[in-house]
Design a protein around this motif. Structure first.
Motif, mmCIF file in Angstrom:
data_model
loop_
_atom_site.group_PDB
_atom_site.id
_atom_site.type_symbol
_atom_site.label_atom_id
_atom_site.label_comp_id
_atom_site.label_asym_id
_atom_site.label_seq_id
_atom_site.Cartn_x
_atom_site.Cartn_y
_atom_site.Cartn_z
ATOM 1 N N GLY A 61 29.160 -36.285 22.750
ATOM 2 C CA GLY A 61 30.283 -36.374 21.901
ATOM 3 C C GLY A 61 30.683 -37.842 21.841
ATOM 4 N N GLU A 62 32.073 -37.769 21.541
ATOM 5 C CA GLU A 62 32.694 -39.183 21.511
ATOM 6 C C GLU A 62 32.618 -40.179 22.814
ATOM 7 O OE1 GLU A 62 33.212 -38.835 17.513
ATOM 8 O OE2 GLU A 62 33.914 -40.626 18.673
ATOM 9 N N GLN A 63 32.722 -39.473 23.824
ATOM 10 C CA GLN A 63 32.559 -40.154 25.172
ATOM 11 C C GLN A 63 31.351 -40.914 25.138
ATOM 12 O OE1 GLN A 63 33.383 -37.469 28.153
ATOM 13 N NE2 GLN A 63 35.517 -37.598 28.183
ATOM 14 N N LYS A 64 30.224 -40.025 24.860
ATOM 15 C CA LYS A 64 28.922 -40.702 24.698
ATOM 16 C C LYS A 64 28.814 -41.787 23.805
ATOM 17 C CE LYS A 64 23.923 -39.358 24.403
ATOM 18 N NZ LYS A 64 22.884 -38.308 24.400
ATOM 19 N N LYS A 65 29.334 -41.744 22.399
ATOM 20 C CA LYS A 65 29.267 -42.603 21.834
ATOM 21 C C LYS A 65 29.833 -44.146 22.206
ATOM 22 C CE LYS A 65 28.919 -39.528 17.390
ATOM 23 N NZ LYS A 65 29.583 -39.345 16.000
ATOM 24 N N GLN A 66 30.974 -43.836 22.746
ATOM 25 C CA GLN A 66 31.777 -44.860 23.234
ATOM 26 C C GLN A 66 31.031 -45.523 24.287
ATOM 27 O OE1 GLN A 66 35.769 -43.885 24.549
ATOM 28 N NE2 GLN A 66 36.171 -46.144 25.216
ATOM 29 N N LYS A 67 30.393 -44.844 25.259
ATOM 30 C CA LYS A 67 29.478 -45.413 26.316
ATOM 31 C C LYS A 67 28.536 -46.383 25.870
ATOM 32 C CE LYS A 67 30.287 -45.045 30.092
ATOM 33 N NZ LYS A 67 31.390 -45.719 30.974
ATOM 34 N N VAL A 68 27.760 -45.583 24.913
ATOM 35 C CA VAL A 68 26.599 -46.293 24.128
ATOM 36 C C VAL A 68 26.818 -47.532 23.421
ATOM 37 C CG1 VAL A 68 24.728 -46.180 22.280
ATOM 38 C CG2 VAL A 68 25.067 -44.068 23.935
ATOM 39 N N SER A 69 28.208 -47.588 22.926
ATOM 40 C CA SER A 69 28.544 -48.790 22.109
ATOM 41 C C SER A 69 28.947 -49.999 23.257
ATOM 42 C CB SER A 69 29.893 -48.225 21.332
ATOM 43 O OG SER A 69 30.592 -49.675 20.698
ATOM 44 N N GLU A 70 29.358 -49.493 24.462
ATOM 45 C CA GLU A 70 29.584 -50.536 25.480
ATOM 46 C C GLU A 70 28.195 -51.036 25.957
ATOM 47 O OE1 GLU A 70 33.676 -48.543 27.320
ATOM 48 O OE2 GLU A 70 31.822 -48.712 28.546
ATOM 49 N N ILE A 71 27.195 -49.978 26.050
ATOM 50 C CA ILE A 71 25.910 -50.578 26.609
ATOM 51 C C ILE A 71 25.221 -51.530 25.681
ATOM 52 C CG2 ILE A 71 23.576 -49.632 27.195
ATOM 53 C CD1 ILE A 71 24.743 -47.183 28.117
ATOM 54 N N LYS A 72 25.159 -51.095 24.273
ATOM 55 C CA LYS A 72 24.795 -52.085 23.174
ATOM 56 C C LYS A 72 25.570 -53.561 23.196
ATOM 57 C CE LYS A 72 23.046 -48.445 20.015
ATOM 58 N NZ LYS A 72 23.152 -48.081 18.764
ATOM 59 N N SER A 73 26.717 -53.353 23.314
ATOM 60 C CA SER A 73 27.243 -54.656 23.497
ATOM 61 C C SER A 73 26.948 -55.508 24.820
ATOM 62 C CB SER A 73 29.038 -54.545 23.685
ATOM 63 O OG SER A 73 29.656 -55.809 23.858
ATOM 64 N N GLY A 74 26.661 -54.622 25.804
ATOM 65 C CA GLY A 74 26.056 -55.261 27.046
ATOM 66 C C GLY A 74 24.761 -56.048 26.947
ATOM 67 N N LEU A 75 23.997 -55.154 26.157
ATOM 68 C CA LEU A 75 22.574 -55.587 26.015
ATOM 69 C C LEU A 75 22.486 -57.058 25.121
ATOM 70 C CD1 LEU A 75 20.615 -52.222 24.841
ATOM 71 C CD2 LEU A 75 20.619 -53.570 27.169
ATOM 72 N N ASP A 76 23.657 -57.055 24.125
ATOM 73 C CA ASP A 76 23.707 -58.356 23.266
ATOM 74 C C ASP A 76 23.838 -59.417 24.145
ATOM 75 O OD1 ASP A 76 25.126 -56.640 20.610
ATOM 76 O OD2 ASP A 76 23.071 -56.968 20.908
ATOM 77 N N ASP A 77 24.991 -59.149 25.230
ATOM 78 C CA ASP A 77 25.218 -60.301 26.284
ATOM 79 C C ASP A 77 23.994 -60.620 26.954
ATOM 80 O OD1 ASP A 77 27.790 -60.180 25.201
ATOM 81 O OD2 ASP A 77 28.597 -58.726 26.820
ATOM 82 N N ALA A 78 23.197 -59.549 27.585
ATOM 83 C CA ALA A 78 22.158 -60.006 28.201
ATOM 84 C C ALA A 78 21.000 -60.636 27.421
ATOM 85 C CB ALA A 78 21.608 -58.508 28.754
ATOM 86 N N GLU A 79 20.852 -60.531 26.250
ATOM 87 C CA GLU A 79 19.909 -61.255 25.508
ATOM 88 C C GLU A 79 20.352 -62.450 25.327
ATOM 89 O OE1 GLU A 79 19.573 -59.124 21.820
ATOM 90 O OE2 GLU A 79 17.873 -57.880 22.501
ATOM 91 N N ALA A 80 21.524 -62.827 25.183
ATOM 92 C CA ALA A 80 22.216 -64.295 25.114
ATOM 93 C C ALA A 80 21.926 -65.017 26.544
ATOM 94 C CB ALA A 80 23.767 -64.054 24.807
ATOM 95 N N LEU A 81 21.963 -64.152 27.506
ATOM 96 C CA LEU A 81 21.912 -64.992 28.834
ATOM 97 C C LEU A 81 20.291 -65.177 28.949
ATOM 98 C CD1 LEU A 81 24.063 -62.863 31.212
ATOM 99 C CD2 LEU A 81 24.429 -65.157 30.679
ATOM 100 N N ILE A 82 19.215 -64.227 28.488
ATOM 101 C CA ILE A 82 18.047 -64.646 28.521
ATOM 102 C C ILE A 82 17.762 -65.678 27.730
ATOM 103 C CG2 ILE A 82 15.839 -63.759 27.635
ATOM 104 C CD1 ILE A 82 16.483 -62.218 30.084
ATOM 105 N N ARG A 83 18.267 -65.829 26.628
ATOM 106 C CA ARG A 83 18.063 -67.120 25.726
ATOM 107 C C ARG A 83 18.536 -68.318 26.384
ATOM 108 N NH1 ARG A 83 19.753 -63.472 21.559
ATOM 109 N NH2 ARG A 83 21.792 -64.291 21.717
ATOM 110 N N LYS A 84 19.470 -68.212 27.104
ATOM 111 C CA LYS A 84 20.348 -69.599 27.822
ATOM 112 C C LYS A 84 19.297 -69.866 28.945
ATOM 113 C CE LYS A 84 25.117 -68.506 26.398
ATOM 114 N NZ LYS A 84 26.155 -68.222 27.134
ATOM 115 N N MET A 85 18.709 -68.782 29.535
ATOM 116 C CA MET A 85 17.642 -69.249 30.746
ATOM 117 C C MET A 85 16.601 -69.880 30.326
ATOM 118 S SD MET A 85 18.338 -66.407 33.635
ATOM 119 C CE MET A 85 18.169 -64.800 32.669
#
Length: 221
Positions: free
Chosen positions: A31-55
């Motif tokens: 339900g909503e808890q899963k959607k919220q957690k997935v949204s946090e994960i996707k945001s974290g993936l964007d940050d991870a991609e940004a770090l990969i580009r910087k490296m």
């Protein structure tokens, strides 16, 4: 190794471990808890991609020997990031039926924990390889500095030898000048001696002629 790259690397490792934990917890939510957690994960993936580009940008700006090592590590991090993305896609897939979700509630958590442990193991191995590479780079840097100091010492010795040769060359030029002057003086003295010989010979011849004339006149009278 670049301190900037190491900073990005630490951030990525911490973020990757955190995302792996979130994927594990999201797989058992609904339900909503899963959607919220997935949204946090996707945001974290964007940050991870940004770090990969910087490296990637930082690694490509370094010397070739260091760049090759860092780019090899970067490929492992990219692979790890792709695994996380695949895990998120699996969690958010709408094609899975309720039976599969029920099964995940029972066995998926254990499997995910195993995957997370495997990922953490790979990250630990990567960290160990990073430390070993850092030590090798430090040793290489130390060797380069020692070689540079040796090169500076050799250049200083060559400079001193060049100055000695220039001084010797100047001294030889001075000797040549003195020899030239001495030769001119000797030539002038030789000329004067030759001239003096002619003068003395002329005087002697005149005296001899005078004596002969005197004797002639005396004998004649």
């Amino acid at each position: 190794m670049s301190e900037v790259f190491e900073g990005y690397e630490r951030q990525y490792c911490e973020l990757s471990a955190n995302l792996s934990k979130k994927c594990t917890s999201a797989s058992i939510l609904d339900g909503e808890q899963k959607k919220q957690k997935v949204s946090e994960i996707k945001s974290g993936l964007d940050d991870a991609e940004a770090l990969i580009r910087k490296m990637d940008l930082e690694a490509r700006s370094l010397q070739p020997s260091v760049k090759a090592i860092l780019l090899a590590k970067l490929r492992e991090y990219k692979s790890d990031l792709n695994n996380l993305k695949s895990e998120v896609k699996r969690i958010t897939s709408t094609n899975a039926n309720q039976a599969a979700r029920d099964e995940l509630l029972e066995s998926g958590m254990a499997n995910t924990l195993m995957v997370s442990a495997d990922q953490r193991g790979r990250l630990l191995m990567s960290t160990e390889r990073i430390n070993q590479s850092s030590d090798r780079i430090k040793e290489s840097r130390k060797t380069m500095l020692e070689t540079e100091e040796l090169g500076v010492s050799i250049l200083q010795d060559l400079h001193q030898q060049r100055q000695s040769l220039l001084h010797a060359n100047n001294t030889l030029h001075g000797v040549d000048d003195n020899i030239g002057k001495s030769k001119k003086i000797l030539t002038a003295m030789s000329r004067r001696m030759s001239r003096n010989k002619w003068i003395i010979g002329s005087v002697i011849a005149a005296l001899a002629l005078a004596i002969i004339l005197i004797l002639y006149f005396k004998l004649a009278h």
